[in-house]
Design a protein around this motif. Sequence first.
Motif, PDB file in Angstrom:
ATOM      1  N   ALA A 194      44.586  38.779  67.552  1.00  0.00           N
ATOM      2  CA  ALA A 194      45.169  40.065  67.340  1.00  0.00           C
ATOM      3  C   ALA A 194      46.063  40.032  65.870  1.00  0.00           C
ATOM      4  CB  ALA A 194      45.897  40.308  68.556  1.00  0.00           C
ATOM      5  N   LYS A 195      46.551  38.951  65.763  1.00  0.00           N
ATOM      6  CA  LYS A 195      47.468  38.593  64.774  1.00  0.00           C
ATOM      7  C   LYS A 195      46.643  38.701  63.381  1.00  0.00           C
ATOM      8  CE  LYS A 195      51.642  36.546  66.549  1.00  0.00           C
ATOM      9  NZ  LYS A 195      52.645  35.392  66.846  1.00  0.00           N
ATOM     10  N   VAL A 196      45.420  37.932  63.388  1.00  0.00           N
ATOM     11  CA  VAL A 196      44.618  37.721  62.239  1.00  0.00           C
ATOM     12  C   VAL A 196      44.385  39.183  61.870  1.00  0.00           C
ATOM     13  CG1 VAL A 196      42.600  36.897  61.435  1.00  0.00           C
ATOM     14  CG2 VAL A 196      43.989  35.495  62.785  1.00  0.00           C
ATOM     15  N   ALA A 197      43.670  39.899  62.935  1.00  0.00           N
ATOM     16  CA  ALA A 197      43.340  41.144  62.780  1.00  0.00           C
ATOM     17  C   ALA A 197      44.334  42.055  62.220  1.00  0.00           C
ATOM     18  CB  ALA A 197      42.706  41.913  63.828  1.00  0.00           C
ATOM     19  N   ILE A 203      46.173  44.123  54.625  1.00  0.00           N
ATOM     20  CA  ILE A 203      45.914  44.124  53.083  1.00  0.00           C
ATOM     21  C   ILE A 203      44.583  45.296  52.753  1.00  0.00           C
ATOM     22  CG2 ILE A 203      46.453  41.659  53.263  1.00  0.00           C
ATOM     23  CD1 ILE A 203      43.445  40.909  53.471  1.00  0.00           C
ATOM     24  N   HIS A 204      43.943  45.850  53.655  1.00  0.00           N
ATOM     25  CA  HIS A 204      43.245  47.068  53.401  1.00  0.00           C
ATOM     26  C   HIS A 204      41.840  46.763  52.439  1.00  0.00           C
ATOM     27  CE1 HIS A 204      42.593  51.270  54.281  1.00  0.00           C
ATOM     28  NE2 HIS A 204      42.743  51.405  52.840  1.00  0.00           N
ATOM     29  N   ALA A 205      41.568  45.630  52.771  1.00  0.00           N
ATOM     30  CA  ALA A 205      40.458  45.250  51.763  1.00  0.00           C
ATOM     31  C   ALA A 205      39.208  45.175  52.201  1.00  0.00           C
ATOM     32  CB  ALA A 205      40.861  43.608  51.155  1.00  0.00           C
ATOM     33  N   GLY A 206      38.704  45.307  53.284  1.00  0.00           N
ATOM     34  CA  GLY A 206      37.561  45.372  53.865  1.00  0.00           C
ATOM     35  C   GLY A 206      37.470  45.776  55.495  1.00  0.00           C
ATOM     36  N   GLY A 207      36.206  45.493  56.090  1.00  0.00           N
ATOM     37  CA  GLY A 207      36.105  45.868  57.485  1.00  0.00           C
ATOM     38  C   GLY A 207      36.896  44.795  58.541  1.00  0.00           C
ATOM     39  N   VAL A 208      37.592  45.079  59.378  1.00  0.00           N
ATOM     40  CA  VAL A 208      38.324  44.412  60.386  1.00  0.00           C
ATOM     41  C   VAL A 208      37.732  44.677  61.799  1.00  0.00           C
ATOM     42  CG1 VAL A 208      40.347  43.558  61.237  1.00  0.00           C
ATOM     43  CG2 VAL A 208      40.104  44.084  58.778  1.00  0.00           C
ATOM     44  N   GLY A 209      37.203  43.813  62.448  1.00  0.00           N
ATOM     45  CA  GLY A 209      36.825  43.948  63.853  1.00  0.00           C
ATOM     46  C   GLY A 209      37.693  42.881  64.724  1.00  0.00           C
ATOM     47  N   TYR A 210      38.309  43.559  65.929  1.00  0.00           N
ATOM     48  CA  TYR A 210      39.003  42.763  66.748  1.00  0.00           C
ATOM     49  C   TYR A 210      38.210  42.669  67.991  1.00  0.00           C
ATOM     50  CZ  TYR A 210      42.692  41.489  70.122  1.00  0.00           C
ATOM     51  OH  TYR A 210      43.624  40.817  70.920  1.00  0.00           O
ATOM     52  N   TYR A 211      37.834  41.200  68.352  1.00  0.00           N
ATOM     53  CA  TYR A 211      37.250  41.002  69.598  1.00  0.00           C
ATOM     54  C   TYR A 211      37.660  40.223  70.542  1.00  0.00           C
ATOM     55  CZ  TYR A 211      33.189  42.760  67.184  1.00  0.00           C
ATOM     56  OH  TYR A 211      32.200  43.748  66.511  1.00  0.00           O
ATOM     57  N   PRO A 212      38.795  40.730  71.446  1.00  0.00           N
ATOM     58  CA  PRO A 212      39.814  39.959  72.055  1.00  0.00           C
ATOM     59  C   PRO A 212      39.069  39.271  73.551  1.00  0.00           C
ATOM     60  CG  PRO A 212      39.924  42.581  72.821  1.00  0.00           C
ATOM     61  CD  PRO A 212      39.048  42.204  71.680  1.00  0.00           C
ATOM     62  N   ASP A 213      38.018  39.750  74.080  1.00  0.00           N
ATOM     63  CA  ASP A 213      37.382  39.151  75.105  1.00  0.00           C
ATOM     64  C   ASP A 213      36.588  37.882  74.559  1.00  0.00           C
ATOM     65  OD1 ASP A 213      38.174  40.799  76.846  1.00  0.00           O
ATOM     66  OD2 ASP A 213      36.428  42.267  76.396  1.00  0.00           O
ATOM     67  N   ALA A 214      36.143  37.795  73.295  1.00  0.00           N
ATOM     68  CA  ALA A 214      35.188  36.562  72.819  1.00  0.00           C
ATOM     69  C   ALA A 214      36.376  35.843  72.087  1.00  0.00           C
ATOM     70  CB  ALA A 214      34.261  36.934  71.971  1.00  0.00           C
TER      71      ALA A 214
END
Length: 241
Positions: A194-197, A203-214
Amino acid sequence: MRGYAAFAVAIFLLFYAGPKGHTAPDEAISASEFMERFTSMLDSMPAPPAISEPEVIDLEEDDPETYIFINNAKSRPPEPVYLGGDGRLALNRQNSGEQIISYYRNKDGTYNQDEINKINRIMRCSLTGKETPVSIKLIEILDAIEDRFGKREIILLSGYRTPKLNKWVPGAARRSLHMLGWAADIRVQGYSPAKVAAYARKIHAGGVGYYPDAAFTHLDAGRPRHWLVRRPSNTQATGTP
Protein backbone atom coordinates in the motif's frame (compact mmCIF):
# COMPACT_ATOMS: atom_id res chain seq x y z
CA MET A 1 -0.80 -22.96 -65.16
CA ARG A 2 -3.02 -20.04 -66.20
CA GLY A 3 -2.35 -18.36 -62.87
CA TYR A 4 1.40 -18.85 -63.27
CA ALA A 5 1.30 -17.47 -66.81
CA ALA A 6 -0.57 -14.38 -65.65
CA PHE A 7 1.99 -13.87 -62.89
CA ALA A 8 4.85 -14.18 -65.38
CA VAL A 9 3.23 -11.66 -67.73
CA ALA A 10 2.74 -9.23 -64.84
CA ILE A 11 6.42 -9.52 -63.91
CA PHE A 12 7.37 -9.03 -67.55
CA LEU A 13 5.31 -5.86 -67.81
CA LEU A 14 6.69 -4.56 -64.52
CA PHE A 15 10.34 -5.00 -65.40
CA TYR A 16 10.43 -4.70 -69.19
CA ALA A 17 7.63 -2.34 -70.14
CA GLY A 18 8.49 1.35 -70.06
CA PRO A 19 6.98 3.89 -67.66
CA LYS A 20 3.46 5.09 -68.25
CA GLY A 21 3.31 7.03 -71.49
CA HIS A 22 6.35 5.27 -72.96
CA THR A 23 6.60 2.16 -75.07
CA ALA A 24 8.57 -0.95 -74.24
CA PRO A 25 12.03 -1.34 -75.79
CA ASP A 26 12.16 -2.46 -79.42
CA GLU A 27 14.32 -5.42 -78.43
CA ALA A 28 12.49 -8.68 -79.09
CA ILE A 29 12.60 -11.21 -76.28
CA SER A 30 11.64 -14.85 -76.48
CA ALA A 31 9.71 -16.70 -73.82
CA SER A 32 12.76 -18.78 -72.90
CA GLU A 33 14.97 -15.68 -72.60
CA PHE A 34 12.33 -13.99 -70.47
CA MET A 35 12.18 -16.99 -68.12
CA GLU A 36 15.97 -17.03 -67.92
CA ARG A 37 16.03 -13.35 -66.92
CA PHE A 38 13.13 -13.86 -64.54
CA THR A 39 14.86 -16.80 -62.83
CA SER A 40 18.08 -14.81 -62.57
CA MET A 41 16.17 -11.95 -60.94
CA LEU A 42 14.66 -14.30 -58.34
CA ASP A 43 18.07 -15.82 -57.60
CA SER A 44 19.52 -12.37 -56.95
CA MET A 45 16.84 -11.42 -54.41
CA PRO A 46 18.02 -11.46 -50.75
CA ALA A 47 16.95 -14.39 -48.62
CA PRO A 48 14.23 -13.73 -46.03
CA PRO A 49 15.43 -13.23 -42.45
CA ALA A 50 15.93 -16.42 -40.48
CA ILE A 51 13.35 -17.25 -37.80
CA SER A 52 14.37 -19.43 -34.90
CA GLU A 53 12.38 -22.51 -33.96
CA PRO A 54 11.12 -20.99 -30.66
CA GLU A 55 9.86 -17.94 -32.57
CA VAL A 56 8.02 -20.17 -35.03
CA ILE A 57 6.45 -22.10 -32.15
CA ASP A 58 5.37 -18.85 -30.50
CA LEU A 59 3.85 -17.57 -33.74
CA GLU A 60 1.95 -20.81 -34.19
CA GLU A 61 0.69 -21.17 -30.63
CA ASP A 62 -0.20 -17.58 -29.72
CA ASP A 63 -2.84 -15.17 -30.89
CA PRO A 64 -1.56 -13.21 -33.93
CA GLU A 65 -3.35 -10.15 -32.56
CA THR A 66 -0.98 -10.26 -29.60
CA TYR A 67 1.99 -9.92 -31.94
CA ILE A 68 0.34 -6.99 -33.69
CA PHE A 69 -0.11 -5.35 -30.29
CA ILE A 70 3.52 -6.02 -29.30
CA ASN A 71 5.00 -4.84 -32.59
CA ASN A 72 2.89 -1.69 -32.69
CA ALA A 73 3.66 -0.81 -29.08
CA LYS A 74 7.40 -1.43 -29.41
CA SER A 75 7.53 0.94 -32.37
CA ARG A 76 6.52 3.71 -29.93
CA PRO A 77 8.45 3.00 -26.70
CA PRO A 78 7.87 5.28 -23.70
CA GLU A 79 10.35 8.13 -23.39
CA PRO A 80 12.80 7.91 -20.48
CA VAL A 81 11.95 10.16 -17.55
CA TYR A 82 14.15 11.46 -14.76
CA LEU A 83 12.43 11.02 -11.39
CA GLY A 84 15.28 11.84 -9.06
CA GLY A 85 16.83 8.38 -8.88
CA ASP A 86 20.58 8.11 -8.46
CA GLY A 87 21.15 5.83 -11.46
CA ARG A 88 21.68 2.73 -9.34
CA LEU A 89 19.17 -0.12 -9.14
CA ALA A 90 19.38 -3.28 -7.04
CA LEU A 91 16.99 -6.16 -7.73
CA ASN A 92 16.41 -9.55 -6.13
CA ARG A 93 14.61 -12.09 -8.31
CA GLN A 94 12.29 -14.02 -6.02
CA ASN A 95 12.00 -17.31 -7.90
CA SER A 96 15.75 -17.82 -8.33
CA GLY A 97 17.36 -15.74 -5.59
CA GLU A 98 19.51 -13.88 -8.14
CA GLN A 99 20.64 -10.42 -7.12
CA ILE A 100 22.11 -7.60 -9.16
CA ILE A 101 23.25 -4.03 -8.66
CA SER A 102 23.13 -2.06 -11.90
CA TYR A 103 24.68 1.39 -12.35
CA TYR A 104 22.56 1.92 -15.41
CA ARG A 105 22.88 5.71 -15.78
CA ASN A 106 26.19 7.46 -16.30
CA LYS A 107 27.10 10.72 -14.57
CA ASP A 108 26.54 12.64 -17.81
CA GLY A 109 22.94 11.37 -18.02
CA THR A 110 23.55 8.80 -20.74
CA TYR A 111 22.69 5.15 -20.23
CA ASN A 112 25.13 2.27 -19.84
CA GLN A 113 23.90 -0.56 -22.06
CA ASP A 114 26.07 -3.21 -20.41
CA GLU A 115 24.51 -2.38 -17.04
CA ILE A 116 21.02 -2.28 -18.55
CA ASN A 117 21.63 -5.75 -19.98
CA LYS A 118 22.01 -6.98 -16.39
CA ILE A 119 18.49 -5.69 -15.71
CA ASN A 120 17.19 -7.29 -18.92
CA ARG A 121 18.67 -10.58 -17.77
CA ILE A 122 17.20 -10.62 -14.27
CA MET A 123 13.79 -9.56 -15.61
CA ARG A 124 13.68 -12.38 -18.18
CA CYS A 125 10.59 -14.54 -18.71
CA SER A 126 10.37 -17.12 -15.94
CA LEU A 127 8.82 -19.72 -18.26
CA THR A 128 11.06 -19.55 -21.33
CA GLY A 129 14.13 -17.67 -20.13
CA LYS A 130 13.72 -15.24 -23.02
CA GLU A 131 14.94 -11.68 -22.50
CA THR A 132 13.68 -8.43 -23.98
CA PRO A 133 14.89 -4.83 -23.64
CA VAL A 134 13.32 -3.41 -20.49
CA SER A 135 11.83 0.08 -20.75
CA ILE A 136 14.24 2.75 -19.50
CA LYS A 137 11.24 4.60 -18.11
CA LEU A 138 10.36 1.56 -16.00
CA ILE A 139 13.95 1.34 -14.75
CA GLU A 140 13.80 4.99 -13.70
CA ILE A 141 10.50 4.37 -11.89
CA LEU A 142 12.00 1.42 -10.00
CA ASP A 143 15.05 3.51 -9.12
CA ALA A 144 12.85 6.29 -7.72
CA ILE A 145 10.94 3.73 -5.63
CA GLU A 146 14.17 2.21 -4.34
CA ASP A 147 15.59 5.59 -3.31
CA ARG A 148 12.36 6.72 -1.66
CA PHE A 149 12.34 3.69 0.63
CA GLY A 150 15.93 4.00 1.76
CA LYS A 151 17.41 1.64 -0.83
CA ARG A 152 15.59 -1.27 0.75
CA GLU A 153 15.75 -4.41 -1.33
CA ILE A 154 13.34 -4.55 -4.27
CA ILE A 155 12.05 -8.09 -4.72
CA LEU A 156 11.09 -8.83 -8.32
CA LEU A 157 8.13 -11.19 -8.62
CA SER A 158 7.40 -10.78 -12.31
CA GLY A 159 9.13 -8.85 -15.07
CA TYR A 160 9.04 -9.65 -18.77
CA ARG A 161 6.56 -12.29 -19.88
CA THR A 162 6.34 -13.99 -23.22
CA PRO A 163 2.77 -14.24 -24.54
CA LYS A 164 2.87 -17.93 -23.64
CA LEU A 165 3.59 -17.19 -19.97
CA ASN A 166 1.08 -14.35 -19.90
CA LYS A 167 -1.67 -16.79 -20.91
CA TRP A 168 -0.82 -18.97 -17.93
CA VAL A 169 -0.95 -16.19 -15.33
CA PRO A 170 -4.38 -16.08 -13.65
CA GLY A 171 -6.16 -12.81 -14.34
CA ALA A 172 -3.40 -11.38 -16.55
CA ALA A 173 -4.51 -8.68 -18.99
CA ARG A 174 -4.62 -9.85 -22.59
CA ARG A 175 -2.61 -6.78 -23.59
CA SER A 176 -0.35 -6.84 -20.54
CA LEU A 177 2.60 -4.46 -20.60
CA HIS A 178 4.65 -7.29 -19.10
CA MET A 179 4.78 -8.69 -22.66
CA LEU A 180 6.65 -5.56 -23.75
CA GLY A 181 9.18 -5.43 -20.91
CA TRP A 182 7.39 -2.34 -19.62
CA ALA A 183 6.07 -3.71 -16.31
CA ALA A 184 7.24 -5.26 -13.06
CA ASP A 185 5.50 -6.71 -10.01
CA ILE A 186 7.51 -5.98 -6.89
CA ARG A 187 7.73 -5.93 -3.13
CA VAL A 188 9.94 -3.58 -1.13
CA GLN A 189 11.51 -5.22 1.89
CA GLY A 190 10.05 -3.77 5.09
CA TYR A 191 7.26 -1.74 3.46
CA SER A 192 3.67 -2.61 2.67
CA PRO A 193 2.49 -2.73 -0.95
CA ALA A 194 0.00 0.00 0.00
CA LYS A 195 2.82 2.42 0.85
CA VAL A 196 4.73 1.53 -2.30
CA ALA A 197 1.62 2.01 -4.44
CA ALA A 198 0.81 5.32 -2.75
CA TYR A 199 4.25 6.74 -3.52
CA ALA A 200 4.21 5.39 -7.07
CA ARG A 201 0.88 7.14 -7.64
CA LYS A 202 2.36 10.35 -6.24
CA ILE A 203 5.18 10.50 -8.80
CA HIS A 204 2.53 10.08 -11.54
CA ALA A 205 4.88 8.47 -14.05
CA GLY A 206 3.10 5.26 -15.08
CA GLY A 207 0.61 2.57 -14.17
CA VAL A 208 0.25 1.47 -10.56
CA GLY A 209 -1.63 -1.64 -9.48
CA TYR A 210 -2.18 -2.50 -5.82
CA TYR A 211 -2.77 -6.19 -5.05
CA PRO A 212 -3.32 -6.42 -1.27
CA ASP A 213 -4.29 -10.10 -1.17
CA ALA A 214 -1.15 -11.19 -3.02
CA ALA A 215 0.91 -8.48 -1.26
CA PHE A 216 2.64 -6.83 -4.20
CA THR A 217 2.62 -3.68 -6.30
CA HIS A 218 2.49 -3.57 -10.09
CA LEU A 219 4.45 -0.77 -11.77
CA ASP A 220 4.57 -0.04 -15.48
CA ALA A 221 5.79 2.51 -18.01
CA GLY A 222 2.39 3.10 -19.57
CA ARG A 223 0.21 6.16 -19.09
CA PRO A 224 -0.43 7.24 -15.48
CA ARG A 225 -3.37 5.30 -14.02
CA HIS A 226 -4.04 3.14 -10.97
CA TRP A 227 -6.20 0.26 -9.81
CA LEU A 228 -6.77 -2.15 -6.94
CA VAL A 229 -7.41 -5.87 -7.34
CA ARG A 230 -8.51 -8.37 -4.72
CA ARG A 231 -8.30 -12.04 -5.55
CA PRO A 232 -9.35 -15.34 -4.00
CA SER A 233 -6.64 -16.93 -1.88
CA ASN A 234 -6.07 -19.79 -4.36
CA THR A 235 -4.47 -17.37 -6.87
CA GLN A 236 -2.11 -15.70 -4.45
CA ALA A 237 0.66 -18.26 -4.84
CA THR A 238 1.53 -17.06 -8.34
CA GLY A 239 2.72 -13.70 -7.08
CA THR A 240 1.84 -12.14 -10.42
CA PRO A 241 -1.19 -10.26 -11.73
